[in-house]
Design a protein around this motif. Sequence first.
Motif, PDB file in Angstrom:
ATOM      1  N   VAL A 150      -9.286 -18.386  24.423  1.00 22.93           N
ATOM      2  CA  VAL A 150      -9.443 -19.377  23.448  1.00 22.93           C
ATOM      3  C   VAL A 150     -10.816 -19.867  23.547  1.00 22.93           C
ATOM      4  O   VAL A 150     -11.665 -19.820  22.555  1.00 22.93           O
ATOM      5  N   SER A 151     -10.978 -20.412  24.685  1.00 22.62           N
ATOM      6  CA  SER A 151     -12.198 -21.112  25.136  1.00 22.62           C
ATOM      7  C   SER A 151     -13.498 -20.144  24.835  1.00 22.62           C
ATOM      8  O   SER A 151     -14.292 -21.058  24.163  1.00 22.62           O
ATOM      9  N   ILE A 152     -13.407 -19.115  25.294  1.00 19.97           N
ATOM     10  CA  ILE A 152     -14.684 -18.168  25.029  1.00 19.97           C
ATOM     11  C   ILE A 152     -14.841 -17.367  23.544  1.00 19.97           C
ATOM     12  O   ILE A 152     -15.638 -16.775  23.242  1.00 19.97           O
ATOM     13  N   GLU A 176      -5.361 -18.557  19.591  1.00 13.48           N
ATOM     14  CA  GLU A 176      -4.336 -19.538  19.973  1.00 13.48           C
ATOM     15  C   GLU A 176      -3.346 -18.911  20.930  1.00 13.48           C
ATOM     16  O   GLU A 176      -3.493 -17.742  21.280  1.00 13.48           O
ATOM     17  N   PHE A 177      -2.492 -19.813  21.386  1.00 17.84           N
ATOM     18  CA  PHE A 177      -1.376 -19.435  22.474  1.00 17.84           C
ATOM     19  C   PHE A 177      -0.501 -18.321  21.732  1.00 17.84           C
ATOM     20  O   PHE A 177      -0.148 -18.480  20.622  1.00 17.84           O
ATOM     21  N   ILE A 206      -9.200 -26.191  24.328  1.00 16.51           N
ATOM     22  CA  ILE A 206      -8.395 -27.249  23.574  1.00 16.51           C
ATOM     23  C   ILE A 206      -8.775 -27.703  22.280  1.00 16.51           C
ATOM     24  O   ILE A 206      -8.148 -27.800  21.392  1.00 16.51           O
ATOM     25  N   GLU A 207     -10.073 -28.009  22.261  1.00 13.87           N
ATOM     26  CA  GLU A 207     -10.739 -28.392  20.781  1.00 13.87           C
ATOM     27  C   GLU A 207     -10.349 -27.561  19.806  1.00 13.87           C
ATOM     28  O   GLU A 207     -10.579 -27.746  18.603  1.00 13.87           O
ATOM     29  N   ARG A 208     -10.220 -26.009  19.971  1.00 10.56           N
ATOM     30  CA  ARG A 208     -10.010 -25.107  19.068  1.00 10.56           C
ATOM     31  C   ARG A 208      -8.548 -24.579  18.747  1.00 10.56           C
ATOM     32  O   ARG A 208      -8.222 -24.171  17.814  1.00 10.56           O
ATOM     33  N   LEU A 250      -4.226 -35.169  27.803  1.00 13.91           N
ATOM     34  CA  LEU A 250      -5.628 -34.778  26.954  1.00 13.91           C
ATOM     35  C   LEU A 250      -6.640 -35.824  27.397  1.00 13.91           C
ATOM     36  O   LEU A 250      -7.860 -35.537  27.503  1.00 13.91           O
ATOM     37  N   VAL A 251      -6.062 -37.194  27.591  1.00 13.76           N
ATOM     38  CA  VAL A 251      -6.868 -38.207  28.061  1.00 13.76           C
ATOM     39  C   VAL A 251      -7.520 -38.087  29.327  1.00 13.76           C
ATOM     40  O   VAL A 251      -8.697 -38.269  29.666  1.00 13.76           O
ATOM     41  N   GLN A 252      -6.875 -37.429  30.375  1.00 10.16           N
ATOM     42  CA  GLN A 252      -7.144 -37.266  31.820  1.00 10.16           C
ATOM     43  C   GLN A 252      -8.242 -35.954  31.628  1.00 10.16           C
ATOM     44  O   GLN A 252      -9.331 -36.197  32.252  1.00 10.16           O
TER      45      GLN A 252
END
Length: 380
Positions: A12-14, A19-20, A49-51, A63-65
């Motif tokens: 997903v990142s590249i 999606e999953f 994650i942003e996508r 997510l914060v971490q």
Amino acid sequence: MTQSLFVELLQVSIGTREEFSRVPTAVEWHEVFDEAQRQAVAGILACGIERLPKGQQPPLDLLVQWIGLTLQIEQQNKLTTSVCQKVCSQFEEDGFQVCVLKGQANHRYYPIEMRNRRNCGDVDIWVSPMSDARRKKDDVKRTLEYVDKHFERDGLCWLHCNFTDKSGVPVEVHFHPSFFSRPKYNRRFQNYFSDMSRCVEPVMIDGVEIPAMKVEEDVIYQMNHIYRHLIDEGVGLRQVVDYYWLLRKFNDERLSVKDKVTVMETVSWLGMRKFAGALMYVLKELLGMPSKYLLCEPSQKDGKFLMEEILMSGNFGQQDPRMGQLASGGYMKSRVSLALRRFKRNMRFLTSYPGEVICEPVVRMQHFAWKKLEWWRYGG
């Protein structure tokens, strides 16, 4: 199962997946985060994650971490790029040819939103004093003398010496870009990269100009880098993701089939044809790279084996459970323990890459003697 979710998020990142296949549980999300850190790709996966669709986002605390870690990676990249440019300028001003290897030079291959999210390590520069051919044999000696005069050297091996910048960023000054353990192919490799000026071009990284390897030469160099680290200590996904974006750039700039043929002729000449097929399999199966970007036909047999090694080893083999805890009891005992563990691990590669495995201990001893006997003082 968590590993498959990790791979899906990487895709997903590249951009090779949307999606999953299913929504991860909170526990699985934390395991994916741990694997991202182990493989040194947490910043890259933040783009994934942003996508993701909103319903597939990680728990808020994680997510914060993750965001916090990503911001740290971005800041470290800016610092490392600044040090890279500063060190290159100093060497060039004092009469050295310079080429930034991998690391920060790889930023140019990534999409803009990912460039400062790549986990950075040290600064690797290949340097060579400006001199005529008669003084070429003294290049290592002159480079070491320069480093000792201007920096506090804290490491030396046949390939490079080390120092740490005042900012805390480690720098490796390479006398040679890399090497092979097999003498025949090492001679060819050193000859191929003997003329730095043929291999280097200026590139822009975050508005800063640095000298870096030309794309068509980098395709060959970084394949060797992955190959050598596989045998030497282990290789992780960060280097494979680098190669993914490098190949994308190579294809964007070199669209001719002839260019790929030429590269593969060089790869074969350097004894990496089998490894190239394995690496192409990993790029296709693990990262989802379209076949049109691959340099050659993927090898399923060799590729599955390589993929298992990459997923097991982690970043540069630092998380490889087969290496275990080094023995205590002093420097020599630790070094012997490490050598024995590495030899035992490398036996897995004997049928795939016998030449490198058999020659590796011999070359390691030669490099050890080069350092202890200070052969560099005599043009060795």
